[in-house]
Design an enzyme around this catalytic site. Structure first.
Site, mmCIF file in Angstrom:
data_model
loop_
_atom_site.group_PDB
_atom_site.id
_atom_site.type_symbol
_atom_site.label_atom_id
_atom_site.label_comp_id
_atom_site.label_asym_id
_atom_site.label_seq_id
_atom_site.Cartn_x
_atom_site.Cartn_y
_atom_site.Cartn_z
ATOM 1 N N ASP A 30 0.891 -1.163 -0.031
ATOM 2 C CA ASP A 30 0.001 -0.138 -0.143
ATOM 3 C C ASP A 30 0.787 1.197 0.127
ATOM 4 O O ASP A 30 2.284 1.277 0.715
ATOM 5 C CB ASP A 30 -0.831 0.008 1.548
ATOM 6 C CG ASP A 30 -2.053 1.040 1.089
ATOM 7 O OD1 ASP A 30 -2.300 1.488 -0.058
ATOM 8 O OD2 ASP A 30 -2.717 1.061 2.150
ATOM 9 N N GLY A 31 0.328 2.205 -0.628
ATOM 10 C CA GLY A 31 1.039 3.764 -0.336
ATOM 11 C C GLY A 31 1.725 4.158 -2.026
ATOM 12 O O GLY A 31 2.373 5.203 -1.707
ATOM 13 N N TRP A 35 2.818 8.120 -2.168
ATOM 14 C CA TRP A 35 4.284 8.237 -2.619
ATOM 15 C C TRP A 35 4.399 9.020 -3.711
ATOM 16 O O TRP A 35 5.262 10.100 -3.932
ATOM 17 C CB TRP A 35 4.842 6.755 -2.773
ATOM 18 C CG TRP A 35 6.252 6.843 -3.073
ATOM 19 C CD1 TRP A 35 7.526 6.718 -2.265
ATOM 20 C CD2 TRP A 35 6.976 6.868 -4.481
ATOM 21 N NE1 TRP A 35 8.584 6.847 -3.016
ATOM 22 C CE2 TRP A 35 8.577 6.827 -4.320
ATOM 23 C CE3 TRP A 35 6.411 7.127 -5.777
ATOM 24 C CZ2 TRP A 35 9.189 7.081 -5.379
ATOM 25 C CZ3 TRP A 35 7.140 7.366 -6.865
ATOM 26 C CH2 TRP A 35 8.668 7.174 -6.495
ATOM 27 N N THR A 76 -10.581 -6.927 -5.599
ATOM 28 C CA THR A 76 -11.847 -6.848 -6.508
ATOM 29 C C THR A 76 -12.397 -5.487 -6.226
ATOM 30 O O THR A 76 -13.090 -4.870 -7.035
ATOM 31 C CB THR A 76 -12.827 -7.811 -5.705
ATOM 32 O OG1 THR A 76 -13.057 -7.770 -4.325
ATOM 33 C CG2 THR A 76 -12.524 -9.397 -5.915
ATOM 34 N N ASN A 78 -10.673 -2.675 -6.345
ATOM 35 C CA ASN A 78 -9.880 -1.816 -7.299
ATOM 36 C C ASN A 78 -10.198 -1.394 -8.675
ATOM 37 O O ASN A 78 -9.983 -0.420 -9.261
ATOM 38 C CB ASN A 78 -8.206 -2.367 -7.534
ATOM 39 C CG ASN A 78 -7.433 -2.151 -6.233
ATOM 40 O OD1 ASN A 78 -6.547 -3.065 -5.916
ATOM 41 N ND2 ASN A 78 -7.839 -1.387 -5.257
ATOM 42 N N ARG A 81 -11.816 2.262 -9.127
ATOM 43 C CA ARG A 81 -10.607 3.325 -9.367
ATOM 44 C C ARG A 81 -10.995 3.923 -10.794
ATOM 45 O O ARG A 81 -11.624 3.293 -11.648
ATOM 46 C CB ARG A 81 -9.536 2.618 -9.243
ATOM 47 C CG ARG A 81 -9.023 2.403 -8.016
ATOM 48 C CD ARG A 81 -7.556 2.483 -7.630
ATOM 49 N NE ARG A 81 -7.159 2.259 -6.409
ATOM 50 C CZ ARG A 81 -6.059 1.641 -5.880
ATOM 51 N NH1 ARG A 81 -4.916 1.736 -6.584
ATOM 52 N NH2 ARG A 81 -5.814 1.437 -4.540
ATOM 53 N N ARG A 197 1.942 -4.913 6.139
ATOM 54 C CA ARG A 197 1.133 -4.086 5.490
ATOM 55 C C ARG A 197 2.085 -2.863 5.589
ATOM 56 O O ARG A 197 2.334 -2.095 6.733
ATOM 57 C CB ARG A 197 -0.349 -3.637 6.116
ATOM 58 C CG ARG A 197 -0.940 -2.633 5.227
ATOM 59 C CD ARG A 197 -2.400 -2.681 5.265
ATOM 60 N NE ARG A 197 -3.077 -1.848 4.573
ATOM 61 C CZ ARG A 197 -4.271 -1.902 4.226
ATOM 62 N NH1 ARG A 197 -5.213 -2.643 4.462
ATOM 63 N NH2 ARG A 197 -4.806 -0.925 3.177
ATOM 64 N N GLU A 216 0.885 -13.550 12.480
ATOM 65 C CA GLU A 216 1.573 -12.182 13.238
ATOM 66 C C GLU A 216 1.314 -11.051 12.294
ATOM 67 O O GLU A 216 1.674 -11.271 10.910
ATOM 68 C CB GLU A 216 3.355 -12.214 13.564
ATOM 69 C CG GLU A 216 3.320 -13.758 14.603
ATOM 70 C CD GLU A 216 2.863 -12.994 15.831
ATOM 71 O OE1 GLU A 216 2.899 -11.859 16.242
ATOM 72 O OE2 GLU A 216 2.863 -14.010 16.627
#
Ligand code: V07
Length: 249
Positions: A30-31, A35, A76, A78, A81, A197, A216
């Protein structure tokens, strides 16, 4: 003075116990958009840089000895967009495989897919199928791309598949967790030991809800295009410092 990436990598590798690696690492990448925005670039530039990070993380995971690496490439959700962004994202599997497939074959990496490929543009389906086909007999790391993937869709489809098999007499006997798991896209793969993530979001976003039950979770505020092998090694090191009890005392 700040350590170079190489020095930091060496330090982390020395601290990591090769006997207690997470067998399966899953990543929500993500990001990319943020960015790019922070640099005044189009979102596509973030995605393009994100592919470079995929290359680095696949290579590092392979060298480290991770057995399964699952990357959430396209959800699913996305599809909602803008069309230009979806089109750009849909060019990335081909772009990636065109450049990387020979190396993946060489390194004995097996490409796998989870999600519903039927709604992907036919050229994407074709490129991805070539990747699956070319690495079909490889026995090394499984590189598992979640493409048009949604966890609730996966679970509903598993129920439908299981129901059909029961009605047609193909499945007899009790429905256990183990039986149910065989109807998920991840059938045959172990559950993730570690979920990463990026970009400071603290949600699962409909990713591997069943499979992450005991995993974890490791979060970083680093955007995916800035994520590097040292971040991965840090996540693996932190994972090894945690004690997993699976509900036992
Ligand atoms: C995508 C790059 C990574 C950041 C997150 C979103 C953008 C690799 C693939 C891919 C998928 C299937 C495959 C080979 C490569 C990919 C999409 C987006 C849609 F067989 N990166 N990447 N696919 N991004």
């Amino acid at each position: 003075m700040e350590n170079s990436l190489e020095e930091r990598e060496k330090e982390l590798l020395a601290k990591i116990d090769p006997e207690r690696l997470p067998g399966h690492v899953a990543i929500i990448m993500d990001g990319n958009g943020r960015w790019a925005k922070e640099r005044g670039l189009p979102r596509s530039a973030g995605h393009r840089q994100g592919v470079e990070t995929v290359r680095e993380i696949v290579s590092c995971s392979h060298r480290l000895g991770i057995k399964v690496l699952t990357l959430f490439a396209f959800s699913t959700e996305n599809w909602k967009r803008p069309a230009w962004e979806v089109n750009y994202l849909m060019s990335l599997p081909q772009q990636y495989l065109k450049k990387e497939l020979p190396k993946l074959v060489e390194e004995n990496v097996k490409v796998n897919l989870i999600g519903d490929p039927s709604r992907l543009p036919p050229p994407v389906q074709k490129a991805v199928n070539q990747g699956l086909e070319a690495t079909r007999n490889n026995t090394g790391m499984v590189l598992n791309f979640a493409l048009n993937y949604g966890s609730r869709m996966e679970i509903v489809r598993a129920v439908q598949g299981l129901l059909a098999d029961i009605q047609e007499g193909r499945h007899k006997g009790p429905v256990t967790e183990e039986v149910f798991s065989r109807y998920l896209f991840t059938a045959g793969l172990p559950d993730p030991d570690l979920l990463i993530r990026t970009s400071g979001e603290y949600r699962l976003s409909n990713f591997l809800l069943w499979q992450l039950a005991y995993s974890e979770l490791w979060f970083t505020r680093t955007y995916w295009p800035d994520f590097n092998r040292c971040h991965l090694l840090q996540a693996v090191y932190d994972y090894q410092q945690r004690e997993r009890r699976f509900g036992k005392i």
